[in-house]
Design a protein around this motif. Sequence first.
Motif, short mmCIF file in Angstrom:
data_model
loop_
_atom_site.label_atom_id
_atom_site.label_comp_id
_atom_site.label_asym_id
_atom_site.label_seq_id
_atom_site.Cartn_x
_atom_site.Cartn_y
_atom_site.Cartn_z
N ASP A 207 46.07 61.82 16.75
CA ASP A 207 46.21 61.68 15.30
C ASP A 207 44.97 62.21 14.59
O ASP A 207 45.07 62.82 13.52
CB ASP A 207 46.47 60.23 14.92
CG ASP A 207 45.45 59.27 15.53
OD1 ASP A 207 44.82 59.62 16.55
OD2 ASP A 207 45.28 58.16 14.99
N MET A 208 43.79 62.00 15.17
CA MET A 208 42.55 62.52 14.58
C MET A 208 42.39 64.02 14.85
O MET A 208 41.72 64.72 14.09
CB MET A 208 41.35 61.76 15.13
CG MET A 208 41.29 60.29 14.73
SD MET A 208 39.85 59.44 15.42
CE MET A 208 38.51 60.36 14.64
N LEU B 61 53.46 67.45 19.76
CA LEU B 61 54.33 66.87 20.80
C LEU B 61 53.90 65.45 21.12
O LEU B 61 54.73 64.55 21.27
CB LEU B 61 54.28 67.73 22.06
CG LEU B 61 55.02 69.07 22.03
CD1 LEU B 61 54.78 69.84 23.32
CD2 LEU B 61 56.52 68.85 21.81
N ALA B 62 52.58 65.27 21.23
CA ALA B 62 52.07 63.93 21.56
C ALA B 62 52.42 62.92 20.48
O ALA B 62 52.64 61.74 20.77
CB ALA B 62 50.55 64.00 21.75
N LEU B 63 52.49 63.38 19.24
CA LEU B 63 52.81 62.49 18.12
C LEU B 63 54.32 62.35 17.92
O LEU B 63 54.75 61.66 17.00
CB LEU B 63 52.16 63.00 16.84
CG LEU B 63 50.63 63.00 16.82
CD1 LEU B 63 50.11 63.67 15.56
CD2 LEU B 63 50.08 61.58 16.92
N ARG C 112 40.59 69.83 20.26
CA ARG C 112 40.86 69.71 21.69
C ARG C 112 40.09 68.53 22.29
O ARG C 112 40.60 67.79 23.14
CB ARG C 112 40.49 71.00 22.41
CG ARG C 112 41.46 72.15 22.13
CD ARG C 112 40.99 73.46 22.73
NE ARG C 112 40.67 73.29 24.13
CZ ARG C 112 39.46 73.48 24.66
NH1 ARG C 112 38.44 73.82 23.87
NH2 ARG C 112 39.26 73.32 25.94
N LEU C 113 38.85 68.36 21.83
CA LEU C 113 38.05 67.23 22.34
C LEU C 113 38.69 65.90 21.93
O LEU C 113 38.79 64.97 22.75
CB LEU C 113 36.63 67.33 21.79
CG LEU C 113 35.69 66.17 22.14
CD1 LEU C 113 35.49 66.06 23.65
CD2 LEU C 113 34.34 66.32 21.45
N LEU C 114 39.11 65.81 20.69
CA LEU C 114 39.74 64.57 20.22
C LEU C 114 41.05 64.31 20.97
O LEU C 114 41.38 63.16 21.29
CB LEU C 114 39.98 64.65 18.73
CG LEU C 114 38.71 64.64 17.85
CD1 LEU C 114 39.06 64.98 16.40
CD2 LEU C 114 38.02 63.29 17.93
N LEU C 115 41.77 65.37 21.25
CA LEU C 115 43.01 65.22 22.01
C LEU C 115 42.70 64.73 23.42
O LEU C 115 43.39 63.84 23.95
CB LEU C 115 43.76 66.55 22.06
CG LEU C 115 45.09 66.57 22.81
CD1 LEU C 115 46.07 65.60 22.18
CD2 LEU C 115 45.67 67.99 22.83
N PRO D 98 41.67 68.94 12.26
CA PRO D 98 40.88 70.13 12.61
C PRO D 98 41.72 71.23 13.25
O PRO D 98 41.47 72.42 13.02
CB PRO D 98 39.83 69.60 13.58
CG PRO D 98 40.35 68.30 14.07
CD PRO D 98 41.16 67.74 12.96
N LEU D 99 42.73 70.86 14.01
CA LEU D 99 43.56 71.89 14.64
C LEU D 99 44.43 72.59 13.61
O LEU D 99 44.66 73.81 13.70
CB LEU D 99 44.42 71.26 15.74
CG LEU D 99 43.64 70.84 16.99
CD1 LEU D 99 44.53 70.06 17.93
CD2 LEU D 99 43.06 72.06 17.70
N THR D 100 44.90 71.85 12.63
CA THR D 100 45.66 72.49 11.55
C THR D 100 44.79 73.48 10.80
O THR D 100 45.23 74.57 10.44
CB THR D 100 46.20 71.42 10.58
OG1 THR D 100 47.04 70.50 11.31
CG2 THR D 100 47.02 72.05 9.47
N GLN D 101 43.53 73.11 10.57
CA GLN D 101 42.59 74.02 9.91
C GLN D 101 42.33 75.24 10.77
O GLN D 101 42.25 76.37 10.26
CB GLN D 101 41.28 73.29 9.62
CG GLN D 101 41.39 72.25 8.52
CD GLN D 101 40.05 71.61 8.19
OE1 GLN D 101 39.03 71.97 8.77
NE2 GLN D 101 40.05 70.67 7.28
#
Length: 881
Positions: free
Chosen positions: A571-572, A599-601, A562-565, A576-579
């Motif tokens: 993309d980064m 969605l963003a990708l 969430r922080l990276l988003l 972690p979100l998949t994990q």
Amino acid sequence: MLADLPEPSADEDSSSLGGGLLGDLPPPETTARARTVAPAAPVVVTATSGGKRSLLDDIPDASELAAAAARNKAAANAQDTEALASKYEREMHEKIAKERAKQSLLERYGTKTVALFVALIFLGASAGFFLLYRSRQGGQTLSETLEISRRAIAQDTGASLDEALRQLERARDMDESSAQAWALTGYAHALRFQDHGASPEDRRLALEALEKPGVKDGFGGLVLATNELVADERGRESTRRALLASQDDVTEVHALAGSLLLAAKDEKKALDRFDRALKASPSNVRALVSLGGYYLASEDFPQALEMFKRAREVSKEHPAARIGMAESRLALEQELEAALADVAPLAQDPKLPPALRPRQQLVHGELLSALGKYDEARTLLAQGTQGPLAMDFQLALGAAGRAAGKLEAAQQAYEAALKLQPKSDEAKEGLGRTLLDRDREREALQRLEADGGRKVAMVRGAAYARLGDWKRARTELARTRVNDRYPPEAVAWLALADANEGNGAQARDVLEKALAKRPRTDLRVALGQVYWRERALDKAQAQFDEALKDPRDYEGACSLGRLLLARGLPDMALKPLTQAVARNGAHGESRDALGRVLLALGRTPEALKQFEAWQLDNPGNAAAHKGFALALYQSGRRKEAEGASGRAVKLAPDDAEGQRLRAALLFANGDAKGGFSALERANKLDSKNPDTFCEIAQAFLRQGQVESADAAFAAARREGPDATCGRVGELYAQLPAGGRGAARTLQDLADKAPTVWDKAFAQTTLARVLLGAGAVKEARVAADEAVKLAPFNGRAYLALGLVAFKQRQEAPAREALAKAVELEPTDGLAHLALADVLVRESSELPRAVEAYEAFLRLASGAPEANRVKKALPLLKRRASR
């Protein structure tokens, strides 16, 4: 000198010449021997008749005279002969003496040699029989055998007890009357009876051993311990009373008494007995293992581990020590691989005591789960749910299900545990945490009563915290305190409460100190969230990165994603979100963030699957329906999206984002009035959200109110300086101005935009700017890219239609502008552009008139409205012809 030699007989003479040591000597000469053996002697003459002597008798006979002469002659030579004989005798004596010196020991000491030889044979035979006897006894004395037996008994394993009994059998062979051997035999059989199958034969042999002479008098302590170990129900009370009352300072008695007192909950006396047992014998394995079990039950896991380690120094293969050591390591989360490798082989050990098999299976399954081998763990644990430790297996099965993300199965396991023990706080805690994992905080609060124990209070406090009810969260968390100290999890939640109430500095200090004392994932996640609130994003990310290393954590992985988003790095954020979703598929926050990243990708179908699974799993969650509606909207499935959005708004009417999404769908469905109303509610709920200001600006653009749109885009820039929509929108509001400088800025924004819709908006604006600058080909490239990025965005098709019309491609232009109107039916400027293309074809005049009328209805305040109003009457007349 030769006279000292024995005179040989005729037989001896003949035989001595042919054999023996003296047989080699040459025989003496015959003359010399005659002289020596028959020396001259006077002749005695006897009368022949009568009593008188004759006168002639005194006259010698002639022959006699001759003989006398001869004797006189011989006498004359006697001295010479005797001298020669004496010399010869001396030589022979010296020669014989030398030969005697050369004679063998057997000839010189024949009798003594034979006697000595017989003695040696006797001694050798005795030694042989002794060694054979010793070899049959293991090469040990009785005392050595008894000592080996004691050590084997002390190791306290099935194999060591078997070895002890073999040694004791040897000891009894050495001394059938050994009271110590019989006492140890009875105790060994009693231990085997107690721990290894309760064989009646072991009980019989144990009791028979106690009846041997001297056992009860000399080994009273072992007798008491043996009687207690093999006692039946009728005799158990008396044997136990006798054992506990014994004053014998015997380590076996103290160890067994300690275990009995521990089972009776008399911990103080039990610990005293264990202490006495270890003072009497520091290597008493049974005492050490019992102490390890006591510390394990008391949750003093380091001390428990120490006791089990000490026990294994004496008895490396002791099964209870191995199992206890694995349980301690599991509780401490230390050396789990080593613990599994140590405890797993016990499952195949035929000597494992039956009472320990369920414990071995339980810790085996728990270790598999802790190491991420969830399928194996759940299969193994399911096998024990009908056994003597069914409750423990259900709890472990629930924990394994939670760790594996199989939350429905986990919930079923905890509910089964509650049926077995309705008042179990551990089962209630597990059920509550599973419900929290499933984002069912309110259900958790309903099912866990407020007057539960500390573990239940912790779950209730976490539920209130996740609902944002910090006051009630504090009330519940206060009940978790012990001796004015909070458990680490409570510290994390209380710190977050402080941060949400404006005490961020205090929350940060508390969490930093707590984390320094005891690194924990939940503390890291909480500290990262506090840093995030303080805009210390690098520090926050560092904490979440550390939390991600925990293979069972999903909240840290979710927070990192969430922080990276939020930092514009979808993309980064994907990994972690998949994990996080893999670790807990029911965690709504993880599902939501992963869906938004997809969605963003531009991976809209994958995002739709995430949201669909979430809302099916948790139909009462408003965020799940909102995410599902967003994915449907991006997929062009507007009707379905409207239904999902309506459910989301109904469940959470105060959600600003839900209202904003609702507005977009209303505009898409042609309800401009409803769209504006929803935007007003969104702005009231969150007056500083840049995305809401961007949607407001888009609404003004649909009406042709460029100045109002420009103001809204500026507000978006003010509240979110890095918001792409605000930066692009300011340039869009200036169309067709901008030129090459604006084009370069827009290309840079398109390249760096975090989402496909922001990229599409930048490319759309770029196409319009390039079109205004006369770069029609470049404008077409940008417009095509915009449509590719956002195939259901009306404003992108509007740009494509305008560029195609400029390129004199009227058919493609009509098609693109018609799509723009379809996707944005409330966009007055799209209707205007379509009308301007249609009006060029006489056959399309009726449609052109409809498009102009829609424009005036939607954007009557636009600058082009006057032109349309003037031309419309004439067009209507032409269209009616």
